[in-house]
Write a protein that holds these residues in place. Structure first.
Motif, PDB file in Angstrom:
ATOM      1  N   GLN A  17       8.560 -34.734 182.905  1.00  0.00           N
ATOM      2  CA  GLN A  17       9.015 -34.362 184.237  1.00  0.00           C
ATOM      3  C   GLN A  17       9.860 -35.468 184.857  1.00  0.00           C
ATOM      4  O   GLN A  17      10.774 -35.196 185.633  1.00  0.00           O
ATOM      5  CB  GLN A  17       7.817 -34.050 185.141  1.00  0.00           C
ATOM      6  CG  GLN A  17       8.168 -33.241 186.370  1.00  0.00           C
ATOM      7  CD  GLN A  17       8.769 -31.901 186.027  1.00  0.00           C
ATOM      8  OE1 GLN A  17       8.388 -31.266 185.065  1.00  0.00           O
ATOM      9  NE2 GLN A  17       9.746 -31.479 186.803  1.00  0.00           N
ATOM     10  N   ALA A  18       9.576 -36.730 184.501  1.00  0.00           N
ATOM     11  CA  ALA A  18      10.394 -37.835 184.996  1.00  0.00           C
ATOM     12  C   ALA A  18      11.829 -37.716 184.507  1.00  0.00           C
ATOM     13  O   ALA A  18      12.773 -38.161 185.157  1.00  0.00           O
ATOM     14  CB  ALA A  18       9.794 -39.168 184.541  1.00  0.00           C
ATOM     15  N   LEU A  19      12.012 -37.090 183.331  1.00  0.00           N
ATOM     16  CA  LEU A  19      13.342 -36.924 182.764  1.00  0.00           C
ATOM     17  C   LEU A  19      13.910 -35.526 182.986  1.00  0.00           C
ATOM     18  O   LEU A  19      15.033 -35.234 182.566  1.00  0.00           O
ATOM     19  CB  LEU A  19      13.283 -37.203 181.251  1.00  0.00           C
ATOM     20  CG  LEU A  19      12.913 -38.628 180.848  1.00  0.00           C
ATOM     21  CD1 LEU A  19      12.601 -38.693 179.364  1.00  0.00           C
ATOM     22  CD2 LEU A  19      14.040 -39.591 181.187  1.00  0.00           C
ATOM     23  N   ASN A  20      13.130 -34.664 183.637  1.00  0.00           N
ATOM     24  CA  ASN A  20      13.461 -33.236 183.644  1.00  0.00           C
ATOM     25  C   ASN A  20      14.760 -32.913 184.366  1.00  0.00           C
ATOM     26  O   ASN A  20      15.448 -31.974 183.990  1.00  0.00           O
ATOM     27  CB  ASN A  20      12.309 -32.432 184.272  1.00  0.00           C
ATOM     28  CG  ASN A  20      12.416 -30.964 183.989  1.00  0.00           C
ATOM     29  OD1 ASN A  20      12.818 -30.563 182.896  1.00  0.00           O
ATOM     30  ND2 ASN A  20      12.089 -30.141 184.953  1.00  0.00           N
ATOM     31  N   LEU A  21      15.079 -33.637 185.396  1.00  0.00           N
ATOM     32  CA  LEU A  21      16.360 -33.423 186.059  1.00  0.00           C
ATOM     33  C   LEU A  21      17.333 -34.468 185.518  1.00  0.00           C
ATOM     34  O   LEU A  21      17.281 -35.637 185.892  1.00  0.00           O
ATOM     35  CB  LEU A  21      16.208 -33.556 187.578  1.00  0.00           C
ATOM     36  CG  LEU A  21      15.262 -32.529 188.206  1.00  0.00           C
ATOM     37  CD1 LEU A  21      15.106 -32.797 189.691  1.00  0.00           C
ATOM     38  CD2 LEU A  21      15.774 -31.118 187.982  1.00  0.00           C
ATOM     39  N   GLY A  22      18.206 -34.037 184.591  1.00  0.00           N
ATOM     40  CA  GLY A  22      19.092 -34.980 183.920  1.00  0.00           C
ATOM     41  C   GLY A  22      19.956 -35.775 184.889  1.00  0.00           C
ATOM     42  O   GLY A  22      20.294 -36.934 184.630  1.00  0.00           O
ATOM     43  N   GLY A  23      20.338 -35.177 186.006  1.00  0.00           N
ATOM     44  CA  GLY A  23      21.106 -35.901 187.009  1.00  0.00           C
ATOM     45  C   GLY A  23      20.212 -36.412 188.108  1.00  0.00           C
ATOM     46  O   GLY A  23      20.688 -36.655 189.210  1.00  0.00           O
ATOM     47  N   GLY A  24      18.927 -36.523 187.809  1.00  0.00           N
ATOM     48  CA  GLY A  24      17.933 -36.872 188.807  1.00  0.00           C
ATOM     49  C   GLY A  24      17.734 -38.362 188.978  1.00  0.00           C
ATOM     50  O   GLY A  24      18.679 -39.141 188.950  1.00  0.00           O
ATOM     51  N   VAL A 177       9.897 -31.805 173.800  1.00  0.00           N
ATOM     52  CA  VAL A 177      11.215 -31.171 173.792  1.00  0.00           C
ATOM     53  C   VAL A 177      11.993 -31.574 175.035  1.00  0.00           C
ATOM     54  O   VAL A 177      13.175 -31.932 174.969  1.00  0.00           O
ATOM     55  CB  VAL A 177      11.081 -29.630 173.710  1.00  0.00           C
ATOM     56  CG1 VAL A 177      12.440 -28.969 173.930  1.00  0.00           C
ATOM     57  CG2 VAL A 177      10.502 -29.210 172.376  1.00  0.00           C
ATOM     58  N   THR A 178      11.322 -31.541 176.190  1.00  0.00           N
ATOM     59  CA  THR A 178      11.971 -31.947 177.431  1.00  0.00           C
ATOM     60  C   THR A 178      12.344 -33.418 177.398  1.00  0.00           C
ATOM     61  O   THR A 178      13.426 -33.807 177.851  1.00  0.00           O
ATOM     62  CB  THR A 178      11.045 -31.666 178.629  1.00  0.00           C
ATOM     63  OG1 THR A 178      10.708 -30.279 178.655  1.00  0.00           O
ATOM     64  CG2 THR A 178      11.713 -32.048 179.932  1.00  0.00           C
ATOM     65  N   VAL A 179      11.459 -34.258 176.855  1.00  0.00           N
ATOM     66  CA  VAL A 179      11.736 -35.691 176.780  1.00  0.00           C
ATOM     67  C   VAL A 179      12.990 -35.951 175.940  1.00  0.00           C
ATOM     68  O   VAL A 179      13.886 -36.709 176.355  1.00  0.00           O
ATOM     69  CB  VAL A 179      10.529 -36.449 176.187  1.00  0.00           C
ATOM     70  CG1 VAL A 179      10.907 -37.890 175.859  1.00  0.00           C
ATOM     71  CG2 VAL A 179       9.361 -36.426 177.171  1.00  0.00           C
ATOM     72  N   PHE A 180      13.085 -35.320 174.771  1.00  0.00           N
ATOM     73  CA  PHE A 180      14.250 -35.546 173.904  1.00  0.00           C
ATOM     74  C   PHE A 180      15.525 -34.959 174.532  1.00  0.00           C
ATOM     75  O   PHE A 180      16.600 -35.570 174.448  1.00  0.00           O
ATOM     76  CB  PHE A 180      14.015 -34.931 172.527  1.00  0.00           C
ATOM     77  CG  PHE A 180      13.142 -35.765 171.645  1.00  0.00           C
ATOM     78  CD1 PHE A 180      13.625 -36.921 171.052  1.00  0.00           C
ATOM     79  CD2 PHE A 180      11.831 -35.413 171.407  1.00  0.00           C
ATOM     80  CE1 PHE A 180      12.821 -37.704 170.237  1.00  0.00           C
ATOM     81  CE2 PHE A 180      11.007 -36.184 170.597  1.00  0.00           C
ATOM     82  CZ  PHE A 180      11.506 -37.335 170.009  1.00  0.00           C
ATOM     83  N   THR A 181      15.402 -33.790 175.174  1.00  0.00           N
ATOM     84  CA  THR A 181      16.578 -33.171 175.776  1.00  0.00           C
ATOM     85  C   THR A 181      17.090 -33.990 176.951  1.00  0.00           C
ATOM     86  O   THR A 181      18.265 -34.387 177.000  1.00  0.00           O
ATOM     87  CB  THR A 181      16.247 -31.746 176.261  1.00  0.00           C
ATOM     88  OG1 THR A 181      15.736 -30.970 175.180  1.00  0.00           O
ATOM     89  CG2 THR A 181      17.494 -31.067 176.817  1.00  0.00           C
ATOM     90  N   ARG A 182      16.210 -34.261 177.919  1.00  0.00           N
ATOM     91  CA  ARG A 182      16.633 -34.968 179.118  1.00  0.00           C
ATOM     92  C   ARG A 182      16.864 -36.451 178.859  1.00  0.00           C
ATOM     93  O   ARG A 182      17.730 -37.067 179.474  1.00  0.00           O
ATOM     94  CB  ARG A 182      15.595 -34.779 180.222  1.00  0.00           C
ATOM     95  CG  ARG A 182      15.362 -33.330 180.598  1.00  0.00           C
ATOM     96  CD  ARG A 182      16.639 -32.635 180.974  1.00  0.00           C
ATOM     97  NE  ARG A 182      16.428 -31.300 181.470  1.00  0.00           N
ATOM     98  CZ  ARG A 182      17.396 -30.451 181.782  1.00  0.00           C
ATOM     99  NH1 ARG A 182      18.656 -30.812 181.647  1.00  0.00           N
ATOM    100  NH2 ARG A 182      17.124 -29.240 182.234  1.00  0.00           N
ATOM    101  N   GLY A 183      16.058 -37.013 177.942  1.00  0.00           N
ATOM    102  CA  GLY A 183      16.264 -38.415 177.609  1.00  0.00           C
ATOM    103  C   GLY A 183      17.630 -38.659 176.983  1.00  0.00           C
ATOM    104  O   GLY A 183      18.325 -39.626 177.316  1.00  0.00           O
TER     105      GLY A 183
END
Length: 465
Positions: A17-24, A177-183
């Motif tokens: 969730q910390a990485l979930n908003l890529g422009g966050g 999956v979210t970590v690799f995508t947003r990271g």
């Protein structure tokens, strides 16, 4: 499917969730420094338009995830509304039903990706051209939008995988999956901005991160032992159509809810860009991005608990559900309030420290918007709980609230500017949604709110202390 989330699941969930908003939060400081106010405002328009395209998904992902949880828990058939019949624990997973559900999901998301492509690449491009200022390179901006759109289309096409990972209880894999995508998005974006590629670099980063994320999702998805059995299972066209008819009953309703949520939370970015300009909307966009990321991180325990709650509903265990919901409320409130305090006190100072040309809203507006979003997070958790009953009772409220926020915003933005947006959102939500859905969740559990919170506190102490 009945397994409880572990501390490892929680850690991966919070990292995701910390990485979930890529422009966050992680990308925001460097993009605020290296993009002009106009380009930063345009970037928030990109993300808002992607959110608008997401509405084409019509709520199928949470519907697929919830029904996959039912099937993995032993359900032998799915219902349009309400819980499936209590399953015989010895019956195991119905592979034919699961395979039909998977094929229905693939069919839906192929259509979603195609429609999203038309919307983003054609209509979105025409809208963006109307916003560009003389200081911006039109070809550069539109090419950046094209790359960003392709990345979004790839994500739409394979989005069903995330639903199945969540539904079968693989919450750690789902988070990875979210970590690799947003990271990868943050890594590629930061590299592109440092090398001077600006908005175009963010578009390329979005496309590359989509490819990384979908490859990761496919890897985890195929590790399920049932996948090979499903490949060898014959699925009838009528069986797939029956699944789609069954799921559409609630997915369509969730789609309407998502339209309302977009109008309440993201549509205002487009209104601000059109009425007060890209530069002013950039400050609003920064603040909304920070607070939405904070709300998302505070709500991560709710997202992780949804498969477990669905399983508890299928076994009609209300006491355990009350404990889980109480834990979810308490952990989310504490996290959000701590984060909001930090943002109001130190957020703008940090942007100034790094030399940003963009800033948060003034602290009174920032605090007001934070309180509005805290109340929204609270009723969203309660509403998410109600969906585990395979019902969506808040369709009308969501769409009418969304329309109300939009109309009131259009009325107030001229005399009050950005403050009018915050007032409109808070007033409409406080009139109904903020109190209605927590009350409905408490009524279903047949336990007072105070007892739910006591049960949640005891669960937190026993599990984490």
């Amino acid at each position: 499917m009945g397994r409880q989330i572990t501390q490892g699941d929680m850690i991966w969930g919070y990292v995701a969730q910390a990485l979930n908003l890529g422009g966050g939060l992680l990308l925001l400081p460097i993009s605020a420094r290296y993009l002009s106010p106009e380009d930063l405002g345009l970037w928030f328009v990109f993300t808002a338009l992607a959110g608008l395209a997401q509405l084409l998904e019509l709520g199928f992902q949470p519907t697929f995830a919830r029904n996959a949880a039912y099937v993995y828990s032993g359900a032998q058939q799915l219902a349009k509304t309400g819980l499936p019949a209590r399953a015989n624990q010895e019956s195991g997973t119905n592979v034919v039903l699961l395979a039909s559900l998977l094929e229905a999901a693939r069919t839906v998301y192929r259509a979603v990706a195609g429609l999203a492509g038309v919307f983003m690449l054609l209509l979105g491009s025409l809208y963006i051209k109307t916003l560009l200022t003389p200081n911006q390179d039109a070809a550069h901006s539109l090419l950046a939008w094209g790359m960003f759109s392709l990345g979004s289309i790839i994500n739409f096409y394979f989005a069903y995988i995330n639903g199945f990972l969540q539904g079968r209880g693989d919450v750690t894999q789902w988070s990875k999956v979210t970590v690799f995508t947003r990271g990868s998005l943050v890594l590629f974006s930061v590299s592109a901005l440092l090398m001077g590629y600006g908005l175009f670099g963010l578009g390329i980063a979005s496309l590359l991160s989509a490819a990384v994320g979908r490859a990761t999702a496919h890897h985890y998805f195929t590790k399920d032992a049932l996948i090979e059995r499903m490949r060898n299972t014959e699925i009838t066209a009528e069986g797939k159509r029956e699944i789609l008819r069954t799921l559409w009953h609630n997915a369509g309703r969730l789609g309407v809810v998502q339209i309302g949520a977009f109008l309440i939370q993201r549509g205002n970015v487009l209104i601000a860009a059109s009425f007060v300009g890209l530069a002013a909307s950039g400050s609003y966009g920064i603040t909304v991005t920070v607070l939405m990321a904070l709300s998302g991180m505070a709500s991560v325990v709710c997202q992780l608990q949804l498969p477990h709650l669905a399983s508890l509903q299928a076994s009609y265990n209300r006491k355990a559900a009350a404990e889980v919901l109480g834990e979810t409320f308490l952990m989310s409130w504490v996290f959000f309030l701590l984060g909001l305090t930090f943002v109001v006190v130190a957020g703008d100072g940090l942007l100034t420290l790094i030399g940003s040309r963009n800033h948060l809203l003034p602290w009174p507006l920032c605090l007001m918007l934070g309180i509005v979003m805290l109340l929204e997070m609270n009723h969203s958790i309660a509403a998410s709980y109600l969906t585990t009953l395979n019902k969506v009772p808040f369709v009308g409220a969501a769409i009418f609230s969304g329309i109300g926020v939009t109309l009131l915003t259009l009325l107030l933005i001229k005399p009050f500017g950005i403050a009018g947006i915050v007032i409109a959102q808070g007033a409409v939500q406080l009139a109904y949604n903020n109190w209605k859905w927590p009350l409905e969740a408490v009524k279903h559990l047949e336990v007072s709110l105070s007892n739910i919170l006591v049960l949640g506190a005891k669960r937190i102490v026993s599990r984490y202390v």
